[in-house]
Design an enzyme around this catalytic site. Structure first.
Site, PDB file in Angstrom:
ATOM      1  N   ARG A 205      26.301  33.430  15.273  1.00  0.00           N
ATOM      2  CA  ARG A 205      26.970  32.098  15.750  1.00  0.00           C
ATOM      3  C   ARG A 205      26.285  30.712  15.083  1.00  0.00           C
ATOM      4  O   ARG A 205      25.564  30.908  14.013  1.00  0.00           O
ATOM      5  CB  ARG A 205      26.433  31.795  17.152  1.00  0.00           C
ATOM      6  CG  ARG A 205      26.472  32.986  18.310  1.00  0.00           C
ATOM      7  CD  ARG A 205      25.867  32.788  19.670  1.00  0.00           C
ATOM      8  NE  ARG A 205      26.302  33.571  20.610  1.00  0.00           N
ATOM      9  CZ  ARG A 205      25.243  34.659  20.914  1.00  0.00           C
ATOM     10  NH1 ARG A 205      24.423  35.223  19.934  1.00  0.00           N
ATOM     11  NH2 ARG A 205      25.758  35.632  21.824  1.00  0.00           N
ATOM     12  N   LYS A 229      21.065  33.099  21.160  1.00  0.00           N
ATOM     13  CA  LYS A 229      21.535  32.552  22.449  1.00  0.00           C
ATOM     14  C   LYS A 229      21.150  33.258  23.797  1.00  0.00           C
ATOM     15  O   LYS A 229      21.044  34.363  23.956  1.00  0.00           O
ATOM     16  CB  LYS A 229      22.966  32.312  22.504  1.00  0.00           C
ATOM     17  CG  LYS A 229      23.468  31.746  23.692  1.00  0.00           C
ATOM     18  CD  LYS A 229      25.219  31.656  23.547  1.00  0.00           C
ATOM     19  CE  LYS A 229      25.942  31.043  24.666  1.00  0.00           C
ATOM     20  NZ  LYS A 229      27.298  31.291  24.907  1.00  0.00           N
ATOM     21  N   HIS A 308      33.693  29.644  14.700  1.00  0.00           N
ATOM     22  CA  HIS A 308      33.738  30.543  15.922  1.00  0.00           C
ATOM     23  C   HIS A 308      34.618  31.904  15.555  1.00  0.00           C
ATOM     24  O   HIS A 308      33.939  32.959  15.842  1.00  0.00           O
ATOM     25  CB  HIS A 308      33.828  30.081  17.288  1.00  0.00           C
ATOM     26  CG  HIS A 308      33.319  31.025  18.208  1.00  0.00           C
ATOM     27  ND1 HIS A 308      31.895  31.378  18.428  1.00  0.00           N
ATOM     28  CD2 HIS A 308      34.073  31.666  19.400  1.00  0.00           C
ATOM     29  CE1 HIS A 308      31.707  32.339  19.383  1.00  0.00           C
ATOM     30  NE2 HIS A 308      32.706  32.317  19.957  1.00  0.00           N
ATOM     31  N   ARG A 311      33.106  34.562  13.323  1.00  0.00           N
ATOM     32  CA  ARG A 311      32.467  35.519  14.158  1.00  0.00           C
ATOM     33  C   ARG A 311      33.229  36.479  14.689  1.00  0.00           C
ATOM     34  O   ARG A 311      32.890  37.748  14.665  1.00  0.00           O
ATOM     35  CB  ARG A 311      31.392  34.624  15.327  1.00  0.00           C
ATOM     36  CG  ARG A 311      30.899  35.691  16.062  1.00  0.00           C
ATOM     37  CD  ARG A 311      29.887  34.642  17.085  1.00  0.00           C
ATOM     38  NE  ARG A 311      29.469  35.257  18.468  1.00  0.00           N
ATOM     39  CZ  ARG A 311      28.455  36.086  18.449  1.00  0.00           C
ATOM     40  NH1 ARG A 311      27.600  36.096  17.395  1.00  0.00           N
ATOM     41  NH2 ARG A 311      28.234  36.558  19.884  1.00  0.00           N
ATOM     42  N   HIS A 333      25.382  39.844  22.523  1.00  0.00           N
ATOM     43  CA  HIS A 333      26.141  39.770  23.858  1.00  0.00           C
ATOM     44  C   HIS A 333      25.310  39.956  24.779  1.00  0.00           C
ATOM     45  O   HIS A 333      24.467  41.117  24.714  1.00  0.00           O
ATOM     46  CB  HIS A 333      27.565  40.302  23.815  1.00  0.00           C
ATOM     47  CG  HIS A 333      28.565  39.836  23.112  1.00  0.00           C
ATOM     48  ND1 HIS A 333      29.568  40.609  22.493  1.00  0.00           N
ATOM     49  CD2 HIS A 333      28.447  38.653  22.593  1.00  0.00           C
ATOM     50  CE1 HIS A 333      30.550  39.660  21.751  1.00  0.00           C
ATOM     51  NE2 HIS A 333      29.897  38.557  21.937  1.00  0.00           N
ATOM     52  N   TYR A 342      36.941  42.952  21.447  1.00  0.00           N
ATOM     53  CA  TYR A 342      37.310  43.759  19.937  1.00  0.00           C
ATOM     54  C   TYR A 342      37.816  44.816  20.198  1.00  0.00           C
ATOM     55  O   TYR A 342      38.368  45.369  19.527  1.00  0.00           O
ATOM     56  CB  TYR A 342      35.981  43.519  19.116  1.00  0.00           C
ATOM     57  CG  TYR A 342      35.300  42.077  19.447  1.00  0.00           C
ATOM     58  CD1 TYR A 342      35.764  41.105  18.681  1.00  0.00           C
ATOM     59  CD2 TYR A 342      34.139  41.910  20.117  1.00  0.00           C
ATOM     60  CE1 TYR A 342      35.661  39.744  18.784  1.00  0.00           C
ATOM     61  CE2 TYR A 342      33.707  40.767  20.147  1.00  0.00           C
ATOM     62  CZ  TYR A 342      34.564  39.500  19.394  1.00  0.00           C
ATOM     63  OH  TYR A 342      33.947  38.368  19.466  1.00  0.00           O
TER      64      TYR A 342
END
Length: 361
Positions: A205, A229, A308, A311, A333, A342
């Site tokens: 990120r 994150k 983004h 990514r 994630h 994806y």
């Protein structure tokens, strides 16, 4: 220390006093569980809502900090409908369905806290009636829908290498008649290509890139240590691997980082910029990286490409060679539901590849 969290915490502390006391109490309650960045977005959402309340005459407060609990308690469903309409039709910039959903979710969190958790001195809820409990929480971003929106807006196949190569050389040709742009590119092309390569070869990120320090790099093992994150443990950095392509670009950038950007000894940041009027380099900001990618993307012919979406580009490419669980782990994630995007993107990519082979045979 997570630099981006420090910046967002400072901004949060600056904005919080403009909120009613009960919002400040809510922020304090949420601080151990949510990042300053998320809470800063909450405060911005409340600012929009309270401004609207006062403009519509639904609050008599002279400023947002004076909006009362009683005024929230007596809101009717038609008021919330009116606010949703305002968000989607306002002249100064309409909001997407996802943004509207997020803003309503912010309000739902606040109202839930005030009606179910917070208490007054007599142990009664601060808010006796929660109008937001009546607002349906519709799921907006389904993985399949998100995948459909991303199609054509990310880099695929050879475009990943082409874009890095364009930053190295192609951009200079396109701005050959612009001396200022040419000078800036000559100064920063190795750094810019390195940042792009790192994201396209690891899926980091932008906030994770900003927070990187020199000491976080392990070139021999092609690994970085990053603040992920959602991880509020300030002492732990997650190991994230990157591809060999990024190693080459990192080595190239590191060889000139000190001399090119006049980095003071106290500055530990990996990616450095020299701001206008400054003699020494400083940590590059998130906004600067975002603007940098947009600049190159427009010239490259991918105007929808953002930092983004780099990514997303990596994740789509990575998923073709790996399963959903490895992709989830690599991207950091919280659940595989997010990673499902994806799966839908690659299914479409593979379907199109089959068609191309059929046509060529």
């Amino acid at each position: 220390m997570n630099i981006q969290k420090v910046i967002d915490r400072t901004r949060l502390d600056e904005k919080a006093p403009s909120m009613p006391w009960y919002v400040q109490q809510f922020i304090d309650y949420k601080l151990p569980d949510l990042s300053p960045s998320t809470l800063l977005e909450y405060v911005r959402d409340y600012e929009t809502f309270f401004n609207w309340l006062r403009a519509e005459g639904l609050s008599e407060a002279e400023n947002n900090s004076k909006v009362t609990l009683l005024e929230l308690e007596t809101l009717r469903m038609e008021s919330i409908t009116g606010y949703r309409l305002y968000l989607t039709t306002r002249k100064e910039g309409t909001n997407s369905r996802i943004t509207v959903s997020r803003k309503l979710s912010s309000l739902r969190s606040l109202f839930h806290y005030l009606s179910q958790i917070a208490e007054d001195e007599n142990y009664y809820p601060l808010l006796k009636r929660n109008i937001m409990a009546k607002v349906e929480n519709k799921r907006i971003h389904k993985p399949k829908d998100t995948a459909a929106k991303l199609k054509g807006k990310i880099l695929e196949d050879e475009e990943l290498l082409d874009f890095i190569g364009y930053i190295h050389e192609g951009y200079a040709t396109d701005v050959a008649n612009n001396k200022q742009a040419l000078y800036a590119h000559e100064l920063n092309k190795e750094r810019d290509a390195c940042i792009t390569s790192l994201i396209l070869n690891s899926g980091l990120r932008v906030s994770e890139v900003v927070n990187l320090n020199i000491s976080d790099i392990d070139l021999n093992n092609k690994m970085l240590h990053v603040f992920r994150k959602g991880n509020n443990d300030e002492t732990f950095k997650t190991p994230v691997y990157f591809r060999a392509q990024a190693k080459d670009d990192l080595e190239h950038y590191l060889a000139l980082r000190q001399s090119r950007y006049k980095v003071p000894k106290k500055e530990k940041a990996l990616f450095i910029a020299i701001r206008n009027g400054q003699n020494e380099g400083q940590r590059m900001t998130k906004r600067a990286i975002q603007a940098m990618i947009i600049k190159y993307a427009k010239r490259f012919g991918k105007p929808s490409l953002t930092v983004h979406k780099l990514r997303h580009s990596f994740a789509t490419d990575y998923y073709l060679q790996n399963d959903i669980y490895k992709t989830k782990e690599q991207l950091g994630h919280a659940s595989t539901e997010t990673t499902e995007v994806y799966a839908h993107l690659t299914d479409k990519t593979m379907s199109e590849a089959i068609e191309r082979r059929t046509e060529s045979s």
